[in-house]
Design a protein around this motif. Structure first.
Motif, mmCIF file in Angstrom:
data_model
loop_
_atom_site.group_PDB
_atom_site.id
_atom_site.type_symbol
_atom_site.label_atom_id
_atom_site.label_comp_id
_atom_site.label_asym_id
_atom_site.label_seq_id
_atom_site.Cartn_x
_atom_site.Cartn_y
_atom_site.Cartn_z
ATOM 1 N N ASN A 1 -0.507 2.195 -5.457
ATOM 2 C CA ASN A 1 0.198 2.450 -4.201
ATOM 3 C C ASN A 1 -0.754 2.734 -3.046
ATOM 4 O O ASN A 1 -0.406 2.499 -1.881
ATOM 5 C CB ASN A 1 1.149 3.633 -4.354
ATOM 6 C CG ASN A 1 1.700 4.057 -3.003
ATOM 7 O OD1 ASN A 1 1.250 5.047 -2.417
ATOM 8 N ND2 ASN A 1 2.624 3.278 -2.471
ATOM 9 N N GLU B 1 -3.413 1.438 -1.957
ATOM 10 C CA GLU B 1 -4.207 0.382 -1.320
ATOM 11 C C GLU B 1 -3.352 -0.852 -1.032
ATOM 12 O O GLU B 1 -2.345 -1.100 -1.690
ATOM 13 C CB GLU B 1 -5.423 0.012 -2.190
ATOM 14 C CG GLU B 1 -5.140 -0.196 -3.675
ATOM 15 C CD GLU B 1 -4.907 -1.630 -4.071
ATOM 16 O OE1 GLU B 1 -4.848 -2.508 -3.182
ATOM 17 O OE2 GLU B 1 -4.755 -1.862 -5.284
ATOM 18 N N CYS B 2 -3.837 -1.604 -0.044
ATOM 19 C CA CYS B 2 -3.179 -2.864 0.292
ATOM 20 C C CYS B 2 -4.145 -4.024 0.030
ATOM 21 O O CYS B 2 -3.953 -5.127 0.531
ATOM 22 C CB CYS B 2 -2.731 -2.851 1.756
ATOM 23 S SG CYS B 2 -1.114 -3.611 2.021
ATOM 24 N N CYS C 1 -2.247 -6.734 -1.360
ATOM 25 C CA CYS C 1 -0.963 -7.001 -0.695
ATOM 26 C C CYS C 1 -0.647 -8.497 -0.542
ATOM 27 O O CYS C 1 0.485 -8.859 -0.207
ATOM 28 C CB CYS C 1 -0.859 -6.274 0.639
ATOM 29 S SG CYS C 1 -0.423 -4.522 0.413
ATOM 30 N N LEU D 1 6.887 -7.942 1.487
ATOM 31 C CA LEU D 1 6.386 -6.805 2.259
ATOM 32 C C LEU D 1 5.502 -7.283 3.406
ATOM 33 O O LEU D 1 5.522 -6.716 4.510
ATOM 34 C CB LEU D 1 5.603 -5.864 1.323
ATOM 35 C CG LEU D 1 5.122 -4.551 1.942
ATOM 36 C CD1 LEU D 1 6.304 -3.680 2.347
ATOM 37 C CD2 LEU D 1 4.218 -3.794 0.980
ATOM 38 N N PHE E 1 4.726 -5.499 6.879
ATOM 39 C CA PHE E 1 3.703 -4.469 6.623
ATOM 40 C C PHE E 1 2.343 -5.062 6.972
ATOM 41 O O PHE E 1 1.922 -6.049 6.371
ATOM 42 C CB PHE E 1 3.742 -4.066 5.142
ATOM 43 C CG PHE E 1 3.054 -2.766 4.839
ATOM 44 C CD1 PHE E 1 3.761 -1.576 4.783
ATOM 45 C CD2 PHE E 1 1.687 -2.731 4.601
ATOM 46 C CE1 PHE E 1 3.129 -0.371 4.497
ATOM 47 C CE2 PHE E 1 1.047 -1.539 4.320
ATOM 48 C CZ PHE E 1 1.764 -0.355 4.269
ATOM 49 N N TRP F 1 -3.685 -2.270 6.652
ATOM 50 C CA TRP F 1 -3.422 -0.848 6.443
ATOM 51 C C TRP F 1 -4.585 -0.210 5.662
ATOM 52 O O TRP F 1 -5.045 -0.779 4.669
ATOM 53 C CB TRP F 1 -2.122 -0.671 5.651
ATOM 54 C CG TRP F 1 -1.798 0.772 5.391
ATOM 55 C CD1 TRP F 1 -1.104 1.618 6.197
ATOM 56 C CD2 TRP F 1 -2.192 1.534 4.249
ATOM 57 N NE1 TRP F 1 -1.034 2.859 5.629
ATOM 58 C CE2 TRP F 1 -1.706 2.836 4.432
ATOM 59 C CE3 TRP F 1 -2.927 1.251 3.096
ATOM 60 C CZ2 TRP F 1 -1.902 3.861 3.521
ATOM 61 C CZ3 TRP F 1 -3.140 2.265 2.173
ATOM 62 C CH2 TRP F 1 -2.620 3.548 2.386
ATOM 63 N N HIS G 1 2.267 9.938 2.694
ATOM 64 C CA HIS G 1 1.815 9.983 1.298
ATOM 65 C C HIS G 1 1.615 11.443 0.924
ATOM 66 O O HIS G 1 1.061 12.207 1.722
ATOM 67 C CB HIS G 1 0.466 9.267 1.132
ATOM 68 C CG HIS G 1 0.556 7.776 1.214
ATOM 69 N ND1 HIS G 1 -0.537 6.959 1.043
ATOM 70 C CD2 HIS G 1 1.600 6.939 1.437
ATOM 71 C CE1 HIS G 1 -0.166 5.689 1.149
ATOM 72 N NE2 HIS G 1 1.117 5.652 1.401
ATOM 73 N N TRP H 1 5.328 8.656 -2.040
ATOM 74 C CA TRP H 1 5.099 7.961 -0.783
ATOM 75 C C TRP H 1 6.450 7.693 -0.146
ATOM 76 O O TRP H 1 7.476 7.649 -0.828
ATOM 77 C CB TRP H 1 4.253 6.701 -0.963
ATOM 78 C CG TRP H 1 4.784 5.637 -1.870
ATOM 79 C CD1 TRP H 1 5.416 4.486 -1.502
ATOM 80 C CD2 TRP H 1 4.691 5.569 -3.301
ATOM 81 N NE1 TRP H 1 5.722 3.734 -2.604
ATOM 82 C CE2 TRP H 1 5.288 4.372 -3.724
ATOM 83 C CE3 TRP H 1 4.152 6.423 -4.282
ATOM 84 C CZ2 TRP H 1 5.394 3.984 -5.072
ATOM 85 C CZ3 TRP H 1 4.247 6.048 -5.621
ATOM 86 C CH2 TRP H 1 4.851 4.840 -6.002
ATOM 87 N N HIS I 1 8.611 5.892 3.507
ATOM 88 C CA HIS I 1 8.645 5.123 4.753
ATOM 89 C C HIS I 1 9.925 5.523 5.495
ATOM 90 O O HIS I 1 11.025 5.345 4.955
ATOM 91 C CB HIS I 1 8.653 3.625 4.477
ATOM 92 C CG HIS I 1 7.450 3.155 3.703
ATOM 93 N ND1 HIS I 1 6.206 3.045 4.263
ATOM 94 C CD2 HIS I 1 7.297 2.790 2.414
ATOM 95 C CE1 HIS I 1 5.339 2.616 3.359
ATOM 96 N NE2 HIS I 1 5.970 2.468 2.225
ATOM 97 N N TRP J 1 11.752 -3.830 -0.951
ATOM 98 C CA TRP J 1 11.090 -2.882 -1.853
ATOM 99 C C TRP J 1 11.452 -3.111 -3.311
ATOM 100 O O TRP J 1 10.671 -2.787 -4.197
ATOM 101 C CB TRP J 1 11.339 -1.429 -1.415
ATOM 102 C CG TRP J 1 10.445 -1.108 -0.257
ATOM 103 C CD1 TRP J 1 10.806 -1.004 1.058
ATOM 104 C CD2 TRP J 1 9.023 -0.923 -0.279
ATOM 105 N NE1 TRP J 1 9.713 -0.755 1.837
ATOM 106 C CE2 TRP J 1 8.602 -0.692 1.045
ATOM 107 C CE3 TRP J 1 8.070 -0.925 -1.297
ATOM 108 C CZ2 TRP J 1 7.270 -0.464 1.386
ATOM 109 C CZ3 TRP J 1 6.729 -0.696 -0.963
ATOM 110 C CH2 TRP J 1 6.341 -0.472 0.363
HETATM 111 O O1 3BY Z 1 3.759 2.024 0.310
HETATM 112 C C1 3BY Z 1 2.672 2.370 0.747
HETATM 113 O O2 3BY Z 1 2.608 3.303 1.545
HETATM 114 C C2 3BY Z 1 1.409 1.639 0.355
HETATM 115 C C3 3BY Z 1 0.473 1.481 1.456
HETATM 116 C C4 3BY Z 1 -0.259 0.242 1.192
HETATM 117 C C5 3BY Z 1 0.322 -0.374 0.018
HETATM 118 N N1 3BY Z 1 1.546 0.324 -0.244
HETATM 119 C C6 3BY Z 1 2.587 -0.493 0.218
#
Ligand code: 3BY
Ligand code: FES
Length: 433
Positions: free
Chosen positions: A218, A220-221, A224, A230, A234, A238, A327, A333, A335, A381
């Motif tokens: 989680n 790191e990106c 990604c 995403l 996103f 990041w 985080h 974590w 959003h 998600w």
């Molecule tokens: O969900 C997150 O905050 C992290 C950040 C980068 C990857 N992941 C999606």
């Protein structure tokens, strides 16, 4: 409300073992880790070291377990299992949210089952001892009259609410720094008014990997590219500082910087805190918080970035507020968008199995089918979590291979190093105590 869960695992839980020599072995492995490298294989695969994690980390730190939206009415509860410990988080008849050990004070039977529910009183299914929602023992048949029933209430667990986020700590004496974290983080979260949200969907996904692999993934990106849904919104740079952005991502990053500057200006006008605060390693409840833009329309995690819920949260005046990213170490974590919130709690089930509980919150007055569609709300998600579960399972398989050697983190994995450094520091503190 849509709730999706895997079939229950009826295997008996492994009993907790004292950490002793296992803790010493864990320290040796941590000492052997070259700087900014992944952990040695046994840290992810050895059941005895997993027990050490439970006793040295999970039974001592503040853990995110859910939100007030999951227990809106008196008697509503949720349960979380942390190793062999089960905790009930419930709203009592005076509307206070509490956490209690899910263990009967008679002969120890589990009290409530299932991840969520609603009770009038908590009645043990074995001999029917009956507890109030505040944990007091109300009724116990045929006890000798001299029994001090006042001393037989359910054992409380420390619980702290931070702007609607619920954290518990199993320790007798929890780390005090949650007060600092609450002071910093609450103003960022408060405008989303979690107390006026409801659960639109929740998915429990079991990842076939150690909890640390779930968290490292989680943080790191770098991976990604594996998240096409995403990536629509996103920004993939990041976690990179400007000078770390590779040439192929320059255009994305320039768009991010322009959107960030615009979002910061508008957040200031609206009085919304937005600046990065990062304190991930040194404090027990390590955290990182920042309001950041989303790509496309900048409103939500939809394919084009437009909002997924017509009714906005709280009193937010506009949809284009990106995402407030939060985080917390060791297990969460978040959003927060203008239109919905997604929370993620990782909970260890076994050395190689981790529960990821994802919860989507919308305004309490938003109407499913009118203001939002659950499938659309959850699509990004759900897909991303499934992709992450595959990455984690693949890594668990690899780190269990005798051919595995710890490898170096890239510049894009500073937050992975921060997580591992946090873990290393907490283990050392716990062993030293
Ligand atoms: O969900 C997150 O905050 C992290 C950040 C980068 C990857 N992941 C999606
Ligand atoms: Fe709960 Fe006996 S174990 S009433």
């Amino acid at each position: 409300m849509t709730i999706t869960r895997p079939a229950p695992d009826l295997r008996p839980a492994r009993p907790a073992r004292p950490a002793g020599s296992d803790a010493a072995r864990l320290l040796e492995l941590l000492d052997s880790r070259p700087p900014a490298h992944s952990l040695p294989g046994p840290c992810y695969t050895d059941p005895a070291l997993h027990e050490a994690d439970l006793s040295l980390v999970w039974q001592r730190q503040w853990l995110f377990v859910g939100t007030v939206a999951e227990v809106p009415e008196a008697g509503d509860f949720l349960t979380v299992d942390i190793g062999t410990a089960s905790v009930v988080v419930l709203r009592d008849d005076d509307e206070q949210v509490r956490a209690l050990r899910n263990v009967c004070r008679h002969r120890g039977s589990r009290l409530v089952t299932g991840s969520h529910g609603c009770v009038g009183n908590i009645v043990c299914g074995y001999h029917h001892w009956t507890y109030g929602t505040d944990g007091r023992l109300l009724h116990a048949p045929q006890l000798p009259p001299t029994t001090d029933t006042g001393a037989l209430g359910l054992r409380p667990v420390h619980l702290r609410e931070v702007a609607g986020l619920l954290f518990v700590c199993l320790a007798d004496d929890p780390p005090a720094d949650i007060e600092h974290v609450a002071r910093v983080v609450a103003p960022y979260v408060a405008p989303h008014q979690l107390g006026r949200t409801k659960v639109a969907a929740q998915v429990d996904l079991v990842e076939d990997g150690n909890w640390k692999l779930t968290m490292e993934n989680n943080r790191e990106c770098y991976h990604c590219d594996g998240h096409p849904e995403l990536r629509c919104t996103f920004f993939p740079t990041w976690g990179l500082s400007d000078d770390q952005v590779p040439e192929r991502m320059r255009a994305d990053h320039d768009r991010y910087l322009a959107a960030l500057a615009d979002l910061e200006r508008r957040s200031d006008e609206l009085g919304l805190p937005h600046g990065l605060v990062e304190d991930l390693v040194d404090r027990p409840l390590g955290f990182r918080v920042q309001r950041e833009p989303l790509d496309g329309a900048g409103e939500s995690f939809s394919p084009d970035g437009t909002r997924l819920v017509r009714r906005l949260l709280g009193d937010l005046p506009e949809a284009r507020l990106g995402r407030l990213g939060l985080h917390t170490q060791p297990n969460a974590w978040f959003h927060f968008q203008a239109d919905h919130v997604v929370t993620f709690a990782a909970l260890p089930l076994a050395v190689d199995r981790t529960l990821v509980r994802t919860t989507w919150l919308v305004h309490e007055d938003a109407v499913e089918g009118v203001d939002y569609e659950v499938d659309e709300l959850t699509a990004t998600w759900r897909a991303t979590n499934e992709q992450d579960a595959a990455f984690v399972a693949g890594t668990q398989s690899g780190v269990a291979d005798p051919g595995y050697l710890p490898g170096p983190y890239s510049e894009a994995e500073e937050q992975v190093e921060a997580f591992v450094a946090w873990y290393d520091a907490r283990v050392r503190e716990a062993v030293a105590r």
